[in-house]
Design an enzyme around this catalytic site. Structure first.
Site, PDB file in Angstrom:
ATOM      1  N   GLU A 264     -13.005  -9.503   8.593  1.00 23.54           N
ATOM      2  CA  GLU A 264     -11.652  -8.986   8.860  1.00 23.54           C
ATOM      3  C   GLU A 264     -10.984  -9.984   9.807  1.00 23.54           C
ATOM      4  O   GLU A 264     -11.587 -10.383  10.804  1.00 23.54           O
ATOM      5  CB  GLU A 264     -11.737  -7.602   9.505  1.00 23.54           C
ATOM      6  CG  GLU A 264     -10.418  -7.031  10.013  1.00 23.54           C
ATOM      7  CD  GLU A 264      -9.374  -6.826   8.920  1.00 23.54           C
ATOM      8  OE1 GLU A 264      -9.622  -6.039   8.000  1.00 23.54           O
ATOM      9  OE2 GLU A 264      -8.309  -7.470   8.988  1.00 23.54           O
TER      10      GLU A 264
ATOM     11  N   HIS B  24      -8.811  -8.038   1.085  1.00 22.12           N
ATOM     12  CA  HIS B  24      -7.972  -6.871   1.362  1.00 22.12           C
ATOM     13  C   HIS B  24      -6.699  -7.326   2.063  1.00 22.12           C
ATOM     14  O   HIS B  24      -6.723  -8.276   2.843  1.00 22.12           O
ATOM     15  CB  HIS B  24      -8.740  -5.844   2.188  1.00 22.12           C
ATOM     16  CG  HIS B  24      -9.634  -5.001   1.333  1.00 22.12           C
ATOM     17  ND1 HIS B  24      -9.647  -3.626   1.398  1.00 22.12           N
ATOM     18  CD2 HIS B  24     -10.507  -5.345   0.365  1.00 22.12           C
ATOM     19  CE1 HIS B  24     -10.505  -3.167   0.507  1.00 22.12           C
ATOM     20  NE2 HIS B  24     -11.050  -4.184  -0.127  1.00 22.12           N
ATOM     21  N   GLU B  25      -5.616  -6.646   1.735  1.00 20.58           N
ATOM     22  CA  GLU B  25      -4.269  -6.965   2.255  1.00 20.58           C
ATOM     23  C   GLU B  25      -3.758  -8.368   1.929  1.00 20.58           C
ATOM     24  O   GLU B  25      -2.989  -8.934   2.698  1.00 20.58           O
ATOM     25  CB  GLU B  25      -4.170  -6.751   3.776  1.00 20.58           C
ATOM     26  CG  GLU B  25      -4.482  -5.349   4.230  1.00 20.58           C
ATOM     27  CD  GLU B  25      -5.964  -5.115   4.447  1.00 20.58           C
ATOM     28  OE1 GLU B  25      -6.681  -6.072   4.787  1.00 20.58           O
ATOM     29  OE2 GLU B  25      -6.401  -3.968   4.264  1.00 20.58           O
TER      30      GLU B  25
ATOM     31  N   GLU C 234       0.819  -1.216   0.000  1.00 19.40           N
ATOM     32  CA  GLU C 234       0.000   0.000   0.000  1.00 19.40           C
ATOM     33  C   GLU C 234       0.855   1.270   0.000  1.00 19.40           C
ATOM     34  O   GLU C 234       0.583   2.222   0.722  1.00 19.40           O
ATOM     35  CB  GLU C 234      -0.963  -0.036   1.190  1.00 19.40           C
ATOM     36  CG  GLU C 234      -1.886  -1.234   1.090  1.00 19.40           C
ATOM     37  CD  GLU C 234      -3.065  -1.201   2.037  1.00 19.40           C
ATOM     38  OE1 GLU C 234      -3.387  -0.122   2.553  1.00 19.40           O
ATOM     39  OE2 GLU C 234      -3.646  -2.271   2.258  1.00 19.40           O
TER      40      GLU C 234
ATOM     41  N   HIS D  56     -18.579  -9.315   5.833  1.00 19.88           N
ATOM     42  CA  HIS D  56     -17.224  -8.824   6.077  1.00 19.88           C
ATOM     43  C   HIS D  56     -16.531  -9.726   7.087  1.00 19.88           C
ATOM     44  O   HIS D  56     -17.058  -9.961   8.164  1.00 19.88           O
ATOM     45  CB  HIS D  56     -17.252  -7.380   6.602  1.00 19.88           C
ATOM     46  CG  HIS D  56     -15.890  -6.773   6.717  1.00 19.88           C
ATOM     47  ND1 HIS D  56     -15.458  -6.093   7.836  1.00 19.88           N
ATOM     48  CD2 HIS D  56     -14.845  -6.766   5.852  1.00 19.88           C
ATOM     49  CE1 HIS D  56     -14.212  -5.688   7.633  1.00 19.88           C
ATOM     50  NE2 HIS D  56     -13.817  -6.077   6.451  1.00 19.88           N
TER      51      HIS D  56
ATOM     52  N   GLU E 163      -7.693  -5.973  -2.867  1.00 20.62           N
ATOM     53  CA  GLU E 163      -7.163  -4.617  -2.715  1.00 20.62           C
ATOM     54  C   GLU E 163      -5.678  -4.688  -3.099  1.00 20.62           C
ATOM     55  O   GLU E 163      -5.297  -4.314  -4.182  1.00 20.62           O
ATOM     56  CB  GLU E 163      -7.380  -4.138  -1.287  1.00 20.62           C
ATOM     57  CG  GLU E 163      -6.955  -2.710  -1.069  1.00 20.62           C
ATOM     58  CD  GLU E 163      -6.957  -2.353   0.410  1.00 20.62           C
ATOM     59  OE1 GLU E 163      -7.349  -1.235   0.737  1.00 20.62           O
ATOM     60  OE2 GLU E 163      -6.528  -3.188   1.237  1.00 20.62           O
TER      61      GLU E 163
ATOM     62  N   GLU F 192      -9.105   4.751  -0.070  1.00 20.62           N
ATOM     63  CA  GLU F 192      -9.303   5.017   1.362  1.00 20.62           C
ATOM     64  C   GLU F 192      -8.135   5.768   2.006  1.00 20.62           C
ATOM     65  O   GLU F 192      -8.318   6.400   3.042  1.00 20.62           O
ATOM     66  CB  GLU F 192      -9.545   3.702   2.104  1.00 20.62           C
ATOM     67  CG  GLU F 192      -8.340   2.777   2.097  1.00 20.62           C
ATOM     68  CD  GLU F 192      -8.652   1.376   2.656  1.00 20.62           C
ATOM     69  OE1 GLU F 192      -9.766   0.884   2.424  1.00 20.62           O
ATOM     70  OE2 GLU F 192      -7.775   0.800   3.300  1.00 20.62           O
TER      71      GLU F 192
END
Ligand code: NOJ
Ligand code: CA
Length: 697
Positions: free
Chosen positions: A412, A480-481, A172, A410, A499, A505
């Protein structure tokens, strides 16, 4: 004398390269030469229109428990073949893809190791080269541990490079544009994905996809395809001679990969053209991935989705329910802090809006327990099946269904991969029970198992296990990640997006990304696959609670253009309902734009500067154009020659206002309609940090 010398040199060269094998691309523009040098080290070189792209470079794999595969080879066999087939992806930038290449497969034998065999397979396409190492089943070789890979890319000069540091845990970063020799990862600030200096020990390492441009205007992109059961490849730069060497992400023991025969590495890819637009049109990485084995893919559906999400990114609400784990009442329940975003009433507000506007999906983050302590380096952080008390999942499921909105799960993990693996079946069964057909996963923070990296072999396999498990339950996945993509969406079409790069973001919680960022991403991060970039922010200033100076680094029209220039089959409609309600005429483009395509046409492009792409919507006579620029205002030239001949269409142009610029007047836009035919050539002004979008019907 001179003649004699030249003759001797010629004989010498021939004998050194007596094993030389030459392969050309179907259009003959590219030539690959494989040879063994006097030490029996495998080498290759690549030329484009007779000019070197990669000069003679070594190949090989170093191992721990058996002799390395990097020298003392003789050529046992050399086979060539041709392949030409057209296939149809489940979704994508085009509905059919031609996979056309010439192949050279060399079988190498190592005398000193009982004639042990290694193969190298080269595939030469019109758009570039792919090659990989293969280890066939044989006596005296079963298990082995890779300690490093010797693959080199000997470039011809100190090319212009678009690079991010060789971090094992995060991609990122902002891209730096510099000469390759000036790439120094330690000059980039550290970022937060569980990363620190130890996670990028080599200041001279850069990540792939690495985009390069030579002084004579040749574009070169180096990456990999089909990354499975192996760590990600980074590239160590030797600044003195423009030499790149593969640099594999290690595990906790500093080993790189544990393999068993038969096996092979991912493909190393070099995409080449004298046109930047060709780099973006390349299908080489997808073609090097295996076809999917999923027979029924009807449950895999591209879509746009909103989120109870941006409001957390900008500090208006939070993921967590309580201030911390210890904030408990007498009965042991968490005491709410009162600004939890994922509460039933708020979720219903988004469902109403999505339903009215025809946006198919809704993601809700912070719905489940665990967010109070998610930054901690502990193994079990989240429950994937336990809603917070104010998230009434039965009611939300009923309401969303009645309103025709698909809820998006979601999960996470906070880096807790072992915990996620234990919970996966329960988590996916929970999704099936409540009708969730897709999930966004996340890996913020240090990885558990401790010492593993986001981009190492263990995690690479974890992401694939998650995608396979999701497929078993007919759930699409957006990670993501994770490690950056390598075209695996061909094999796992339910692995729809990720992502794995610096998304929109960052403008919410940091100083943000400069306007050139979105002109570099398609040439780097997106080469491997779709990015969940989260476009569509309409309120461009004064959105972040507690930081009124924070701003988006685009105009409003550029946010629209990103739906076309940043390809993804899952495209977020990222802003708050009230911010769309304030600009209904501009929002129309987001409602209309397709997420799946029959064809794509890259009309103009220059990495770091601008790009203009037109796409035809899947199974519809509708076309969408997106064009963006960096901080430099410019005039884009838009052709329409892909439209059917002899017909007139109406084009709606969502452009920057005359007075627009990303830093001074980002909200200014102007919408107009014109008639277009296949002969129309439109010149359109683009503001500094701006863009435009066009819909053609
Ligand atoms: C980082 C992700 O990129 C972001 O989209 C998400 O909201 C947070 N992690 C929390 O999971
Ligand atoms: Ca620029």
């Amino acid at each position: 004398m001179r003649k004699l010398f030249l003759t001797l040199l010629f004989i010498l060269t021939c004998s050194i390269y007596s094993n030389a094998q030459v392969l050309t691309s179907p259009d003959k523009k590219l030539a690959l030469t494989f040879s063994l040098n006097t030490n029996g080290e495998p080498t290759y070189k690549l030329a484009y229109q007779q000019k070197d792209v990669v000069k003679t470079s070594k190949l090989g794999i170093e191992t721990q428990n058996v002799p390395s595969f990097n020298q003392g080879f003789t050529l046992a066999k050399s086979e060539t073949s041709t392949f030409d087939e057209t296939w149809n992806p489940v979704w994508g930038e085009q509905k059919s893809i031609r996979n056309h290449y010439n192949e050279l497969l060399v079988t190498l034998s190592q005398k000193s190791v009982q004639g042990r065999l290694m193969r190298i397979r080269f595939r030469l396409f019109n758009d570039g080269l792919g090659f990989r190492y293969e280890f066939p089943v044989q006596q005296d070789l079963t298990y082995f541990t890779v300690t490093s890979e010797d693959t080199e890319f000997q470039l011809t000069g100190d090319h212009k490079a678009f690079w991010i540091p060789g971090d094992y845990d995060s991609n990122e970063y902002l891209y730096t544009t510099s000469k390759l020799s000036e790439a120094d990862g330690w000059k980039q600030p550290l970022i937060s994905n569980g990363t620190n200096q130890e996670n990028r020990p080599d200041r001279r390492a850069v990540q792939t996809p690495l985009m390069l441009k030579t002084q004579d205007g040749l574009y070169i992109n180096i990456h990999e395809a089909a990354l499975i059961n192996y760590p990600a490849m980074q590239l160590h730069v030797d600044p003195s001679n423009h030499l790149l060497t593969a640099d594999l992400v290690p595990d906790v023991k500093n080993n790189k990969a544990y393999l068993r025969t038969p096996n092979h590495t991912p493909w190393r890819t070099v995409i080449v053209s004298n046109k930047a637009t060709d780099i973006l049109s390349s299908t080489l990485i997808l073609n090097l991935n295996e076809p999917t084995t999923i027979n029924n893919t009807s449950w895999i559906k591209p879509m746009k989705f909103m989120g109870v999400w941006w409001e957390m990114q900008i500090g208006h609400s939070s993921w967590s329910y309580a201030d911390n784990e210890d904030a408990k009442d007498a009965k042991g329940g968490l005491i709410p802090h009162g600004h939890h975003g994922a509460n039933t009433a708020n979720v219903k507000r988004y469902i109403d809006f999505a339903s009215q506007q025809g946006i198919q999906g809704l993601l809700v983050e912070g719905w489940n327990t665990g967010w109070e302590e998610w930054g901690a380096e502990k193994e079990d952080k989240f429950s994937m099946v336990t809603p917070y008390p104010d998230f009434d999942i039965n009611e939300i499921t009923r309401y969303a269904k009645a309103k025709g909105v698909m809820m998006i799960m979601h999960n996470e993990t906070g880096g807790g991969a072992t915990s996620y693996e234990r919970q996966m079946d329960t988590a996916f069964r929970f999704m099936n029970k409540y009708g969730y057909t897709s999930v966004k996963t996340g890996y913020v923070g240090r990885i558990v198992p401790r010492g593993e990296h986001h981009d190492g072999q263990w995690m690479v396999n974890h992401y694939i296990r998650a995608a396979e498990k999701a497929a078993q339950y007919h759930v699409a996945i957006d990670m993501h990640e994770p490690v950056r993509p390598t075209g695996l969406q061909r094999t796992y079409p339910n692995f729809m997006a990720s992502e794995a790069g610096r998304g929109n973001e960052w403008n919410a919680f940091s100083a943000g990304s400069p306007p050139e960022h979105e002109t570099i991403l398609p040439f780097t991060r997106l080469m491997g696959g779709p990015m969940d970039y989260t476009p569509g922010i309409f309120k461009l200033t004064k959105y972040a609670k507690g930081d009124s100076l924070r701003h988006m680094h685009t105009t409003l029209a550029k946010q629209l253009a990103l739906y076309v220039t940043m390809y993804s089959p899952l495209q977020m409609v990222a802003d708050l309902p009230e911010n769309y309600q304030a600009y209904p005429d501009a929002f129309q483009f987001i409602k209309d734009v397709a997420v799946d395509w029959d064809n794509s046409y890259v009309l103009e492009a220059e990495p770091g500067d601008y790009l203009t792409i037109a796409r035809k919507a899947k199974d519809k006579n509708e076309w969408y154009v997106g064009s963006i620029t960096d901080e430099m205002a410019r005039t884009a030239v838009v052709k329409f020659d892909y439209l059917p001949k002899g017909k007139t269409f109406e084009a709606t142009i969502y452009a920057d206002g005359e007075d627009a610029s990303y830093d001074k007047n980002p909200q200014s836009y102007a919408i107009r309609k014109i008639k277009v035919t296949s002969k129309t050539v439109l010149k359109q002004q683009v503001a500094s940090g701006g863009g435009f979008a066009i819909s053609v019907k």
